[in-house]
Design an enzyme around this catalytic site. Structure first.
Site, PDB file in Angstrom:
ATOM      1  N   CYS A 151     -29.006   9.047  30.384  1.00  0.00           N
ATOM      2  CA  CYS A 151     -29.660   8.677  31.631  1.00  0.00           C
ATOM      3  C   CYS A 151     -29.267  10.392  32.677  1.00  0.00           C
ATOM      4  CB  CYS A 151     -28.644   7.867  32.492  1.00  0.00           C
ATOM      5  SG  CYS A 151     -29.713   7.381  34.228  1.00  0.00           S
ATOM      6  N   HIS A 173     -29.963   2.632  29.217  1.00  0.00           N
ATOM      7  CA  HIS A 173     -28.020   3.027  29.286  1.00  0.00           C
ATOM      8  C   HIS A 173     -28.116   2.397  27.677  1.00  0.00           C
ATOM      9  CE1 HIS A 173     -26.376   4.782  32.458  1.00  0.00           C
ATOM     10  NE2 HIS A 173     -28.213   4.148  33.367  1.00  0.00           N
ATOM     11  N   GLU A 210     -25.019   1.577  26.331  1.00  0.00           N
ATOM     12  CA  GLU A 210     -24.068   1.509  26.400  1.00  0.00           C
ATOM     13  C   GLU A 210     -23.302  -0.189  26.597  1.00  0.00           C
ATOM     14  OE1 GLU A 210     -25.127   4.349  28.366  1.00  0.00           O
ATOM     15  OE2 GLU A 210     -24.514   3.451  29.886  1.00  0.00           O
TER      16      GLU A 210
END
Ligand code: GLN
Length: 539
Positions: free
Chosen positions: A383, A509, A511
């Site tokens: 990001c 993202h 993650e």
């Protein structure tokens, strides 16, 4: 249709005892016995959601598929269960009050006085039962944030008291407390637990199961004492000893028979023994690594590890998948300068530049991107990290010295990172970013494609700015190429430097979607590139 059972998890004595991990571990055990489970977090603060909170307050803001900005515990729920959560899984006091006040303004209460009891508690109960009405779940586990006795938690505890009454045997309360060890006398002390249960009793709630966090084994005497003082059966006093990783907790809770106890109290079939083969395999690989690598994580919240929770956990998942110990070298982006960057980043086998907002520390992030690019060190930018890699490339390769993001410089002449069109009219801060899951199409033969092994992916987002496509041709000619594009809007989702070993920047993202049984492909591939790089240095 399942008849949903409700389990409440409350906490006492201190905060940070790990209610989220206990809830997720119990859910995992029930799930691995074949039951369907979801977990919900009730947060007693007045923010409508944690999206507007500074990470220093409560750590990372977690984002769900449906674009809810939520508490980081939902990340644990997804990582343990490998099942998506949604807006309904996180409710705050702010949201409850906002709904009740909106209804009042709308005239829905027909002239009645609107009060905490019954109106606020009714709304809390409605939110709790909402997850059960789908009939999808055998169990809804509701974790109540905060500590018993807090003024903020009172309406929630009162709602639990009422629900116990309404739901009767379809409801259980698990209370998590601490049994401190007094080094001077060499004793474990149960008094704080007794007091905490008394506080719960004063609010009209008798816990069914007590989970006791402790540094040392609890003797049978201690368990008996707690059982006697707190009106629970001895088998319902569960020891939760400190372990080296949160991923051990389900295994420990199974040994302590937490899942059996819950099923017995509900009069339910114990069924098959939980199938934890994949979980144990993950743990085994995690604990017996064959490689040892160092990844430098450059961010402005590194003092608080919780600010990067999902990234840290993704490295644990990807490390296990690669049989590698991933040592994270936390580097404060404000410490990175022309004079320090080599020292701070040397010996890195990989560099990750983190998400973020605002200009604090961005020069350090840009330098880290430059160091990775120029030294051919595997790089992942997430990001804001991706946006910084784009700015660095524009400044140092395209020689656009004033290149920047409009977020950092409103009047920038070369805004290689632009405000998204749909964001231009946005003035409200809460819940107004581009949030949640969007599709992305990946170019074949890119690092991203090799990682995902497919060209169609969906990933979660949380941003207002984007790669400025007006500069695309210049970037491509000089060697930084978009390899992932949103098929509907053509927004650039991934950039790569094909000449580089492994240089990937993602606007989304990854993650948020890494789980124990599904480590994220980009993290797995990044760790793999870092291992190869580490080995190449030894030759
Ligand atoms: N601040 C950037 C944006 O809004 C990046 C956001 C992030 O890193 N999550 O686009």
């Amino acid at each position: 249709m399942a008849i949903t059972k409700y389990i409440f998890v409350t906490g006492g004595v201190t905060s940070s005892l790990g209610k989220g991990i206990i809830s997720a571990s119990l859910a995992k055990l029930l799930q691995s016995r074949g039951y369907s489970v979801t977990i919900q977090k009730l947060d007693p603060y007045i923010n409508v959601d944690p999206g507007t909170l500074n990470p220093y307050e409560h750590g990372e803001c977690y984002v769900t598929e449906d674009g809810a900005e939520t508490d980081l515990d939902l990340g644990h729920y997804e990582r343990f269960l490998n099942v998506f959560t949604s807006q309904a899984n996180n409710v705050t006091t702010g949201r409850i009050y906002q709904d009740v006040i909106n209804k009042e303004r709308h005239g829905d209460f027909l002239g009645k006085t609107v009060q905490i009891i019954p109106h606020i508690t009714d709304e809390i109960k409605r939110r709790i039962k909402l997850l059960g009405t789908s009939g999808k779940y055998d169990f809804v586990i509701t974790e109540i944030g905060g500590t018993v006795g807090d003024i903020e938690s009172l309406p929630y505890i009162e709602s639990v008291r009422q629900l116990r009454w309404e739901l009767r045997n379809r409801c259980l309360v698990i209370h998590l407390t601490l049994v401190p060890f007094l080094a001077a006398s060499g004793e474990l002390k149960t008094k704080p637990t007794q007091h905490s249960v008394k506080t719960l009793l004063e609010a009209g709630v008798q816990p069914d199961i007590l989970v006791l966090r402790t540094e040392h084994a609890l003797t049978s005497d201690i368990k008996n004492k707690v059982a006697n003082f707190c009106n629970v059966q001895k088998e319902s006093v569960i020891e939760s000893r400190d372990v080296s990783t949160i991923y051990e907790v389900p295994i420990e809770m199974h040994k302590e028979k937490l899942d059996e106890r819950v099923l017995t109290l509900f009069n339910m079939e114990l069924g098959e023994k939980p199938d934890l083969k994949k979980w144990k395999n993950f743990l085994n690989r995690y604990k017996n690594p064959k490689h040892d690598i160092k990844i430098s994580l450059v961010g402005k919240y590194v003092e608080l590890k919780d600010a990067y929770k999902s990234i840290n956990e993704s490295f644990i998942h990807a490390g296990s998948a690669n049989e590698a110990k991933v040592n994270i070298n936390y580097v404060h982006s404000e410490d990175v300068s022309e004079h320090t960057y080599v020292d701070l980043l040397k010996d890195s086998d990989g560099i990750i530049v983190t998400p973020g907002f605002g200009h604090r520390g961005i020069n350090g992030k840009i330098l880290a991107c430059q160091y990775a690019r120029e030294n051919d060190i595997p790089f992942l930018g997430i990001c804001l990290g991706m946006q910084m890699a784009v700015i660095e490339f524009a400044k140092n390769v395209l020689k656009l010295e004033d290149a920047n993001s409009l977020e950092m410089d409103r009047k920038c002449k070369n805004p290689v990172i632009n405000l998204m069109e749909e964001q231009k009219m946005v003035t409200e801060k809460g819940g107004t970013m581009r949030l949640g899951s969007y599709p992305c199409k990946i170019t074949k033969d890119s690092n991203a494609y090799n990682a995902y092994q497919t060209s169609k992916i969906n990933e979660r987002h949380r941003h207002r700015y984007e790669f400025n496509s007006n500069y695309e041709e210049m970037f491509v000619k000089a060697g930084m190429v978009p390899t992932g594009i949103n098929p509907q809007t053509e927004l650039v989702e991934i950039v790569e430097i094909p000449k580089h070993k492994w240089f990937v920047g993602v606007q989304f993202h990854p993650e948020y979607k890494s789980t124990v049984t599904n480590p994220h492909p980009l993290f797995v591939s990044f760790v793999n590139a870092a291992i190869k790089y580490n080995e190449s240095k030894k030759i």
